[in-house]
Design a protein around this motif. Structure first.
Motif, PDB file in Angstrom:
ATOM      1  N   ALA A 100      24.703   7.051 -16.384  1.00 50.53           N
ATOM      2  CA  ALA A 100      24.626   6.140 -15.239  1.00 50.53           C
ATOM      3  C   ALA A 100      24.215   6.894 -13.981  1.00 50.53           C
ATOM      4  O   ALA A 100      23.399   6.421 -13.180  1.00 50.53           O
ATOM      5  CB  ALA A 100      25.964   5.446 -15.029  1.00 50.53           C
ATOM      6  N   ALA A 101      24.772   8.098 -13.795  1.00 47.68           N
ATOM      7  CA  ALA A 101      24.420   8.897 -12.625  1.00 47.68           C
ATOM      8  C   ALA A 101      22.968   9.347 -12.682  1.00 47.68           C
ATOM      9  O   ALA A 101      22.284   9.409 -11.661  1.00 47.68           O
ATOM     10  CB  ALA A 101      25.343  10.107 -12.525  1.00 47.68           C
ATOM     11  N   THR A 158      20.310   7.090 -11.080  1.00 51.52           N
ATOM     12  CA  THR A 158      20.290   6.850  -9.632  1.00 51.52           C
ATOM     13  C   THR A 158      19.180   7.647  -8.966  1.00 51.52           C
ATOM     14  O   THR A 158      18.689   8.646  -9.502  1.00 51.52           O
ATOM     15  CB  THR A 158      21.628   7.256  -8.984  1.00 51.52           C
ATOM     16  N   ASP A 208      25.034   7.837  -3.792  1.00 50.13           N
ATOM     17  CA  ASP A 208      24.728   6.963  -4.920  1.00 50.13           C
ATOM     18  C   ASP A 208      25.214   7.566  -6.233  1.00 50.13           C
ATOM     19  O   ASP A 208      25.711   6.848  -7.103  1.00 50.13           O
ATOM     20  CB  ASP A 208      23.216   6.722  -5.002  1.00 50.13           C
ATOM     21  N   ALA A 210      28.000   5.912  -8.699  1.00 48.74           N
ATOM     22  CA  ALA A 210      27.720   5.629 -10.105  1.00 48.74           C
ATOM     23  C   ALA A 210      28.776   6.245 -11.009  1.00 48.74           C
ATOM     24  O   ALA A 210      29.238   5.613 -11.970  1.00 48.74           O
ATOM     25  CB  ALA A 210      26.338   6.150 -10.480  1.00 48.74           C
TER      26      ALA A 210
END
Length: 378
Positions: free
Chosen positions: A257-258, A261, A341, A345
């Motif tokens: 998920a990171a 970003t 961000d 995340a």
């Protein structure tokens, strides 16, 4: 391809004296290898294996090999990434405590966490278990843990091997090894080459000891006469064995998920899985030459299990830092403009995130641990 493989020891048929005949003879089971028990284990774990199914799996268990279709998994120009590992002497704690349902998670974690640091999504996993005498119930607990770990990582358990090897292992003893394969699109490989001075370093909280340093842990337990069945000195609500066996956290979904970003190439510039060697040895594996990680030990709390080990065993602070994860299981190095961000995340994916340091140049050491004594006394 999930099956039980008896060891390859030669069995000599009993021969009657004077050239006569006999109806009695040696058997594999009498030699210590129970094929029926192996088959029973395969039957018991079929639902567990099936529960890990994902797009790309192209075979059922029971064959000679597991098939996986990269195109069906959605890849166009992928590189494959492979990792293999074990659980180490943490297995001896599991054996002594009679707890087998969590080390399978450790086995998966040690492999898939090494895949995601290169930007790869774990696709499938295979395991190998060797034992002196197969215990079907314990074996099922082990495979249940592996299946759980695979589901946490989003990969499929597509095969494995169970070897019963009397003479090689004492009854009640076993060993585990795992093998994971992942994929990453060619233009998304994460190598750490983009890391720059000024980048932010986040630390993701560990779940405990993970799977490193257990030879020292066992020595401290044995030297001070602790019992794995008694309440843990650092947590009186949990038996010591269960507390020490807390499974390794799997960081795959949060790190993926990171990685999504910050657009292209993304806000994450490097990932380091904090395993044996701790922060001191693992962060340098992703740093370009000439850069250092400056880490503030005051920026996260030392979990109680580590404080107990340090105090009880008289382990020096620097030795703790190079043996254990000391509360940080994954380091995430991010572009400062995208750090907010990236942190959001990771937090949104369930991680406890600490801003633990920065990347800089001009230092003599690849990792500089500041406030070490002050930070780890609390």
């Amino acid at each position: 391809m999930y099956h039980s493989a008896p060891e390859e020891e030669a069995i000599t048929q009993k021969r009657p004296k004077n050239g006569g005949t006999t109806s009695s003879g040696a058997s594999y089971k009498e030699a210590g290898v129970d094929i029926d028990a192996g088959n029973a284990l395969v039957d018991a774990i079929k639902p567990l294996v099936k529960s890990t199914d994902r797009p790309g799996v192209a075979s059922e268990i029971g064959g000679f090999g597991g098939l996986f279709d990269l195109k069906a998994a959605g890849y166009t120009d992928p590189l494959l990434v492979a990792a293999t590992d074990g659980v180490g002497t943490k297995l001896m704690v599991a054996e002594a405590a009679g707890i087998h349902d969590s080390v399978g998670i450790d086995l998966v974690a040690m492999c898939v966490n090494d895949l995601v640091v290169q930007g790869a999504e774990p696709l499938f996993f295979l395991d190998y278990m060797a034992t002196g005498k197969l215990d079907v119930d314990a074996g099922r607990d082990l495979i249940a843990g592996i299946a759980d770990g695979c589901k946490q990582a989003g990969c499929a358990l597509i095969g494995g091997e169970t070897a019963e090897m009397p003479g090689m292992y004492e009854p009640g003893r076993y060993d585990l090894a795992g093998f994971a394969v992942g994929a990453v699109e060619r233009d998304r490989v994460l190598s750490g080459s983009g890391i720059q001075s000024g980048d932010v370093i986040f630390g993701l909280a560990s779940s405990g000891l993970h799977s490193n340093g257990f030879s020292l842990v066992r020595r401290i337990v044995e030297d001070h006469g602790f019992n794995y069945a008694n309440p843990a000195p650092f947590d009186d609500t949990t038996p010591l064995g269960r507390a020490l066996l807390e499974p390794t956290r799997i960081y795959v979904k949060s790190c993926l998920a990171a990685l999504a970003t910050g657009g292209d190439p993304g806000g994450v510039r490097g990932l380091a899985h904090i395993t044996g060697g701790g922060l001191l040895e693992n962060i340098p594996r992703v740093l370009p030459a000439g850069l250092s990680a400056v880490i503030d030990a005051n920026s996260w709390p030392l979990p109680p299990v580590f404080a107990w080990l340090a105090q009880t065993g008289g382990v020096e602070t620097l030795e703790m830092a190079r043996t254990f994860n000391c509360g940080i299981g994954m380091a995430v190095i991010a572009d400062p403009d995208s750090a907010g961000d990236v942190e959001a995340a990771l937090t949104g994916a369930g991680e406890t995130v600490y801003r633990i340091g920065t990347v800089t140049s001009g230092k003599d050491d690849a990792v500089v641990l500041e406030n070490l004594e002050d930070g780890w006394r609390s």
